[in-house]
Design an enzyme around this catalytic site. Structure first.
Site, mmCIF file in Angstrom:
data_model
loop_
_atom_site.group_PDB
_atom_site.id
_atom_site.type_symbol
_atom_site.label_atom_id
_atom_site.label_comp_id
_atom_site.label_asym_id
_atom_site.label_seq_id
_atom_site.Cartn_x
_atom_site.Cartn_y
_atom_site.Cartn_z
ATOM 1 N N HIS A 271 56.377 -3.209 44.950
ATOM 2 C CA HIS A 271 56.703 -3.304 46.531
ATOM 3 C C HIS A 271 57.710 -4.481 46.772
ATOM 4 O O HIS A 271 57.747 -5.597 46.066
ATOM 5 C CB HIS A 271 55.681 -3.237 47.383
ATOM 6 C CG HIS A 271 54.887 -4.610 47.599
ATOM 7 N ND1 HIS A 271 55.474 -5.927 48.069
ATOM 8 C CD2 HIS A 271 53.752 -5.188 47.052
ATOM 9 C CE1 HIS A 271 54.731 -6.834 47.847
ATOM 10 N NE2 HIS A 271 53.725 -6.328 47.208
ATOM 11 N N ARG B 299 53.001 -2.334 52.809
ATOM 12 C CA ARG B 299 54.088 -2.763 52.039
ATOM 13 C C ARG B 299 54.455 -1.812 51.122
ATOM 14 O O ARG B 299 55.599 -1.532 50.456
ATOM 15 C CB ARG B 299 53.922 -4.150 51.527
ATOM 16 C CG ARG B 299 52.804 -4.626 50.666
ATOM 17 C CD ARG B 299 52.585 -5.976 50.719
ATOM 18 N NE ARG B 299 51.339 -6.461 49.763
ATOM 19 C CZ ARG B 299 50.127 -6.476 50.168
ATOM 20 N NH1 ARG B 299 50.025 -6.060 51.368
ATOM 21 N NH2 ARG B 299 49.225 -6.904 49.306
ATOM 22 N N GLU C 265 46.330 -3.734 46.082
ATOM 23 C CA GLU C 265 46.469 -5.162 45.585
ATOM 24 C C GLU C 265 45.053 -5.685 45.412
ATOM 25 O O GLU C 265 44.229 -4.995 45.756
ATOM 26 C CB GLU C 265 46.980 -6.228 46.437
ATOM 27 C CG GLU C 265 47.410 -7.434 45.807
ATOM 28 C CD GLU C 265 48.044 -7.542 44.577
ATOM 29 O OE1 GLU C 265 47.366 -7.129 43.574
ATOM 30 O OE2 GLU C 265 49.174 -8.358 44.441
ATOM 31 N N HIS D 220 51.411 -2.991 43.694
ATOM 32 C CA HIS D 220 51.318 -4.473 43.635
ATOM 33 C C HIS D 220 51.330 -5.163 42.537
ATOM 34 O O HIS D 220 51.173 -4.547 41.511
ATOM 35 C CB HIS D 220 50.047 -4.871 44.612
ATOM 36 C CG HIS D 220 50.131 -3.824 45.825
ATOM 37 N ND1 HIS D 220 50.536 -4.381 47.051
ATOM 38 C CD2 HIS D 220 49.575 -2.485 46.061
ATOM 39 C CE1 HIS D 220 50.262 -3.137 48.045
ATOM 40 N NE2 HIS D 220 49.703 -2.465 47.571
#
Length: 214
Positions: free
Chosen positions: A13, A64, A91, A161
């Site tokens: 991201h 995100r 993440e 992530h």
């Protein structure tokens, strides 16, 4: 089917507000900064210049990553593409570190301990996940849901992530626990994998997105 049709593109991201403030983010739902928005658009633009068009996309349950993917697809003219969201791509959970500035964490726990939590494969931050634990949820999902798409010739995009993608890179590249400690993905960095008919990696390309704001 040619080998170039078995293509997997991984993208971290764009810059989030937590990235901007050098905070441990983990499962915090930090949105993109204006630079992060520009990075996502630029990543889409670069893939478009290289002739990429996708058949399916995967992302995490965090804003995100989802917003980065949305901006990329808009830039590629593919806003209606099928997107699959999964917590397995989230993440890693940083536990008690989440929301702390990295310098604050170093002052509290020490430089070496914080580096172990950030970079090593097995170290578990208090209340959180090690990279190994992240891999335990992500790699089975990759094998079950993502790899079959690639092997069937669907051009596949994954936006996730830094650490979740590190665990996938470790799997795809056959890295050791020592090797993966040195792997770092920049915000909006692009990795392109191509596979043979048996699912082995034929080649890998890394593309950095350079967006600078005054």
């Amino acid at each position: 089917m040619t080998a170039t049709e078995r293509t997997l593109v991984l993208v971290r991201h764009g810059q989030s507000y937590d990235n901007q403030q050098d905070l441990f983010s983990g499962l915090r739902n930090s949105d993109l900064t204006s630079q992060g928005v520009a990075e996502a658009i630029q990543a889409g633009h670069q893939l478009g210049k290289l002739g990429f068009c996708f058949d399916v996309a995967f992302t995490s349950e965090l804003t995100r990553a989802q917003r980065t993917l949305s901006l990329m697809l808009a830039e590629l003219g593919q806003s209606t593409l099928t997107v699959r969201r999964a917590g397995a791509l989230n993440e890693r959970d940083y536990g008690e570190l989440a929301g702390l500035n990295k310098e604050e964490a170093r002052a509290r726990w020490g430089v070496q301990q914080v580096r172990l939590w950030r970079k090593s494969y097995d170290a578990v931050p208090p209340g959180g996940e090690s990279l190994a634990m992240t891999a335990e949820r992500l790699v089975p999902y990759y094998r079950r849901e993502i790899a079959p798409q690639v092997q069937e010739g669907r051009r596949t995009l994954v936006v996730a992530h830094g650490n979740s993608l590190r665990s996938l890179v470790m799997h795809l590249d056959g890295l050791s626990a020592e090797d993966v400690a040195e792997v770092h993905l920049a915000t909006s960095q692009i990795l392109v994998y191509r596979f043979d008919e048996a699912g082995a990696v034929l080649d890998k390309q890394s593309i950095l997105t350079d967006v600078r704001q005054n």
